[in-house]
Design an enzyme around this catalytic site. Sequence first.
Site, PDB file in Angstrom:
ATOM      1  N   ASN A 104      21.593  60.894  75.131  1.00  9.84           N
ATOM      2  CA  ASN A 104      22.031  60.799  76.535  1.00  9.84           C
ATOM      3  C   ASN A 104      20.924  60.366  77.473  1.00  9.84           C
ATOM      4  O   ASN A 104      21.137  60.300  78.688  1.00  9.84           O
ATOM      5  CB  ASN A 104      22.671  62.121  76.971  1.00  9.84           C
ATOM      6  CG  ASN A 104      23.991  62.347  76.244  1.00  9.84           C
ATOM      7  OD1 ASN A 104      24.514  61.419  75.616  1.00  9.84           O
ATOM      8  ND2 ASN A 104      24.504  63.550  76.282  1.00  9.84           N
ATOM      9  N   CYS A 106      38.542  59.976  76.873  1.00 12.47           N
ATOM     10  CA  CYS A 106      38.006  60.118  75.517  1.00 12.47           C
ATOM     11  C   CYS A 106      38.598  61.400  74.939  1.00 12.47           C
ATOM     12  O   CYS A 106      39.447  62.052  75.533  1.00 12.47           O
ATOM     13  CB  CYS A 106      36.487  60.156  75.539  1.00 12.47           C
ATOM     14  SG  CYS A 106      35.886  61.727  76.160  1.00 12.47           S
ATOM     15  N   ASP A 135      35.709  58.300  89.731  1.00 12.30           N
ATOM     16  CA  ASP A 135      35.900  58.220  91.185  1.00 12.30           C
ATOM     17  C   ASP A 135      34.604  58.438  91.948  1.00 12.30           C
ATOM     18  O   ASP A 135      34.343  57.763  92.965  1.00 12.30           O
ATOM     19  CB  ASP A 135      36.968  59.224  91.631  1.00 12.30           C
ATOM     20  CG  ASP A 135      36.637  60.638  91.180  1.00 12.30           C
ATOM     21  OD1 ASP A 135      36.450  60.855  89.963  1.00 12.30           O
ATOM     22  OD2 ASP A 135      36.529  61.529  92.032  1.00 12.30           O
ATOM     23  N   ASP A 184      27.884  70.491  75.909  1.00 14.40           N
ATOM     24  CA  ASP A 184      27.705  69.783  74.638  1.00 14.40           C
ATOM     25  C   ASP A 184      27.307  70.713  73.507  1.00 14.40           C
ATOM     26  O   ASP A 184      27.458  70.364  72.337  1.00 14.40           O
ATOM     27  CB  ASP A 184      26.645  68.679  74.777  1.00 14.40           C
ATOM     28  CG  ASP A 184      27.102  67.596  75.724  1.00 14.40           C
ATOM     29  OD1 ASP A 184      26.253  66.800  76.164  1.00 14.40           O
ATOM     30  OD2 ASP A 184      28.302  67.552  76.056  1.00 14.40           O
ATOM     31  N   ARG A 212      27.653  58.768  66.089  1.00 15.67           N
ATOM     32  CA  ARG A 212      27.410  58.309  67.462  1.00 15.67           C
ATOM     33  C   ARG A 212      26.182  59.008  68.051  1.00 15.67           C
ATOM     34  O   ARG A 212      25.480  58.444  68.883  1.00 15.67           O
ATOM     35  CB  ARG A 212      28.623  58.597  68.357  1.00 15.67           C
ATOM     36  CG  ARG A 212      29.812  57.696  68.142  1.00 15.67           C
ATOM     37  CD  ARG A 212      30.860  57.967  69.188  1.00 15.67           C
ATOM     38  NE  ARG A 212      30.228  58.073  70.481  1.00 15.67           N
ATOM     39  CZ  ARG A 212      30.585  58.989  71.407  1.00 15.67           C
ATOM     40  NH1 ARG A 212      31.553  59.841  71.153  1.00 15.67           N
ATOM     41  NH2 ARG A 212      29.972  59.035  72.555  1.00 15.67           N
TER      42      ARG A 212
HETATM   43  C1  EPZ Z   1      27.441  63.094  80.336  1.00 18.40           C
HETATM   44  O1  EPZ Z   1      28.749  62.573  80.384  1.00 18.40           O
HETATM   45  C2  EPZ Z   1      27.101  63.192  78.852  1.00 18.40           C
HETATM   46  N1  EPZ Z   1      27.183  61.859  78.245  1.00 18.40           N
HETATM   47  C3  EPZ Z   1      28.091  64.119  78.150  1.00 18.40           C
HETATM   48  O2  EPZ Z   1      27.665  64.257  76.796  1.00 18.40           O
HETATM   49  C4  EPZ Z   1      28.008  65.492  78.833  1.00 18.40           C
HETATM   50  O3  EPZ Z   1      28.956  66.354  78.226  1.00 18.40           O
HETATM   51  C5  EPZ Z   1      28.320  65.344  80.327  1.00 18.40           C
HETATM   52  O4  EPZ Z   1      27.379  64.415  80.920  1.00 18.40           O
HETATM   53  C6  EPZ Z   1      28.237  66.646  81.079  1.00 18.40           C
HETATM   54  O5  EPZ Z   1      26.999  67.205  80.956  1.00 18.40           O
HETATM   55  C7  EPZ Z   1      26.162  60.997  78.425  1.00 18.40           C
HETATM   56  O6  EPZ Z   1      25.177  61.301  79.093  1.00 18.40           O
HETATM   57  C8  EPZ Z   1      26.285  59.670  77.756  1.00 18.40           C
HETATM   58  P1  EPZ Z   1      29.892  63.837  83.973  1.00 18.40           P
HETATM   59  P2  EPZ Z   1      29.362  62.055  81.807  1.00 18.40           P
HETATM   60  O7  EPZ Z   1      30.017  62.627  84.807  1.00 18.40           O
HETATM   61  O8  EPZ Z   1      28.301  61.435  82.605  1.00 18.40           O
HETATM   62  C9  EPZ Z   1      34.069  64.946  86.018  1.00 18.40           C
HETATM   63  C10 EPZ Z   1      27.890  64.243  74.448  1.00 18.40           C
HETATM   64  O9  EPZ Z   1      28.512  64.982  73.680  1.00 18.40           O
HETATM   65  N2  EPZ Z   1      33.865  63.702  86.784  1.00 18.40           N
HETATM   66  O10 EPZ Z   1      28.801  64.835  84.270  1.00 18.40           O
HETATM   67  O11 EPZ Z   1      30.593  61.316  81.522  1.00 18.40           O
HETATM   68  C11 EPZ Z   1      34.570  64.635  84.622  1.00 18.40           C
HETATM   69  O12 EPZ Z   1      35.974  64.584  84.609  1.00 18.40           O
HETATM   70  C12 EPZ Z   1      28.543  63.783  75.749  1.00 18.40           C
HETATM   71  O13 EPZ Z   1      26.715  63.835  74.287  1.00 18.40           O
HETATM   72  C13 EPZ Z   1      34.730  63.390  87.818  1.00 18.40           C
HETATM   73  O14 EPZ Z   1      35.657  64.136  88.116  1.00 18.40           O
HETATM   74  O15 EPZ Z   1      29.750  63.484  82.439  1.00 18.40           O
HETATM   75  C14 EPZ Z   1      34.091  65.780  83.789  1.00 18.40           C
HETATM   76  O16 EPZ Z   1      35.024  66.832  83.906  1.00 18.40           O
HETATM   77  C15 EPZ Z   1      29.964  64.322  75.902  1.00 18.40           C
HETATM   78  N3  EPZ Z   1      34.545  62.229  88.501  1.00 18.40           N
HETATM   79  C16 EPZ Z   1      32.808  66.217  84.465  1.00 18.40           C
HETATM   80  O17 EPZ Z   1      32.818  65.624  85.796  1.00 18.40           O
HETATM   81  C17 EPZ Z   1      33.528  61.356  88.198  1.00 18.40           C
HETATM   82  O18 EPZ Z   1      33.381  60.302  88.868  1.00 18.40           O
HETATM   83  C18 EPZ Z   1      31.563  65.784  83.702  1.00 18.40           C
HETATM   84  O19 EPZ Z   1      31.353  64.489  83.967  1.00 18.40           O
HETATM   85  C19 EPZ Z   1      32.657  61.684  87.132  1.00 18.40           C
HETATM   86  C20 EPZ Z   1      32.835  62.865  86.437  1.00 18.40           C
END
Ligand code: EPZ
Length: 410
Positions: A12, A105, A113, A299, A391
């Site tokens: 990440n 996913c 958003d 995670d 992955r």
């Molecule tokens: C990052 O995902 C990580 N992936 C995820 O790791 C990790 O679980 C996650 O952060 C939370 O810590 C990478 O860094 C590649 P978020 P990301 O934006 O950026 C909501 C793994 O197993 N949200 O912090 O996609 C969303 O629905 C992966 O290594 C909105 O509502 O996570 C979710 O519920 C899985 N609107 C929560 O925030 C937005 O615009 C977490 O999202 C963006 C997010």
Amino acid sequence: MAGELDVQGAKNSILPLLSGTVLCQGESVLHNCPNLSDADAACRILNCLGCKCTRVNKSITVNSELLLNTDVPEELMREMRSSIVFLGAILGRTRQCKLTFPGGCELGPRPIDLHLMALRKMGVEIKNESGYLECSAPKGIHGAHISLSLPSVGATENIILAAVTAKGTTEIHNAAREPEITDLADFLNKCGARINGAGSGTVIIEGVEKLGGAEHKVIPDRIVAATYLCCAAITRGEIILKNADFSHISALVPVFEQMGCKIYGYNSDGEDRIYINARKPLRAPHKIITTWHPGFPTDAQPMFMALASTLKGTSVFEETIFDNRFRHADELMRLGAKISVNKTIAVVEGVNRLSGADVKATDLRGGAALVTAALFAEGTSRISGISHIDRGYDDLVGNLKKIGADINNA
Ligand code: EPZ
């Protein structure tokens, strides 16, 4: 299990770092890059944009002198949901970008958003038509004052990537604090960016004209470290993790200690290490609530659920980040685990034994949870869907073998 293991570079971190090289008008070299299918997918995107991306062992060199393309084709976007983090970098370099809206996913809907709200505030015009995001900033990208309704990791990264060459200063409030954010800011600052406050809830970025290339070592993967620690604990073993940052897993330490493990971090010959000893009888952790960093990381939840399944007592897991992140529970129950799931709460009754079975990885960390549980189960388990595991884990099988696991790729 017993022995020593090197922890890989962080998945990440490498993904936003590779995206960050798009901003650099020069050559960058990233060291400690794990061999992961997600990293390969990111390199394919870079090559498609016209950057020259080459790997020699654990080092990836990216020459992004010339950027010939600003669109990411659908097939590449679909390979990896987190490709959305290229949006901020491509806009930061070229002021335009076209890519497909990333799907959800296995963990549930993955909205963007907050990403789009922030970029619009920075002067980016975004059309979302027939599954494509068409973005442009005819008047350039300018700094903005952005407050995030939740500390999204991806949104924080995209804003930083778009802001480093924007006109003026950008402030991000309620920013994500994950160590991977700090790693990205450290790399971009080496390239000439002016980012302050990364790792805290408020990040300030002063726009600069252009960025050069830089050399950078990717931080260790704290979730992979957590996985190996769970594997050691579930087999009541004792291991040392090398190149592992104890400060990145501070929320996990009290849980391991509550279980009865001895765990500490130390430095040996300039190398950060983590030691765990789980040889004493262990008991279930009462409650694990996932939350934003520096809280208990979502995670790590699946691997801790596998571990808790084998500990005397009852554990309650509450998943507050993703809507659908208990899919591994069904597969753990095929191994004999006793888990009841109700929306975002899972109650785990520890059992004395699990028995080997054929199980299916549902997602990256869910797959790691099945491997963890299979190490404890009596008899042989066959885990399918390991492309999910590839992955995020660089040679999980080889590493677990090194510390005594009886495990093979089929
Ligand atoms: C990052 O995902 C990580 N992936 C995820 O790791 C990790 O679980 C996650 O952060 C939370 O810590 C990478 O860094 C590649 P978020 P990301 O934006 O950026 C909501 C793994 O197993 N949200 O912090 O996609 C969303 O629905 C992966 O290594 C909105 O509502 O996570 C979710 O519920 C899985 N609107 C929560 O925030 C937005 O615009 C977490 O999202 C963006 C997010």
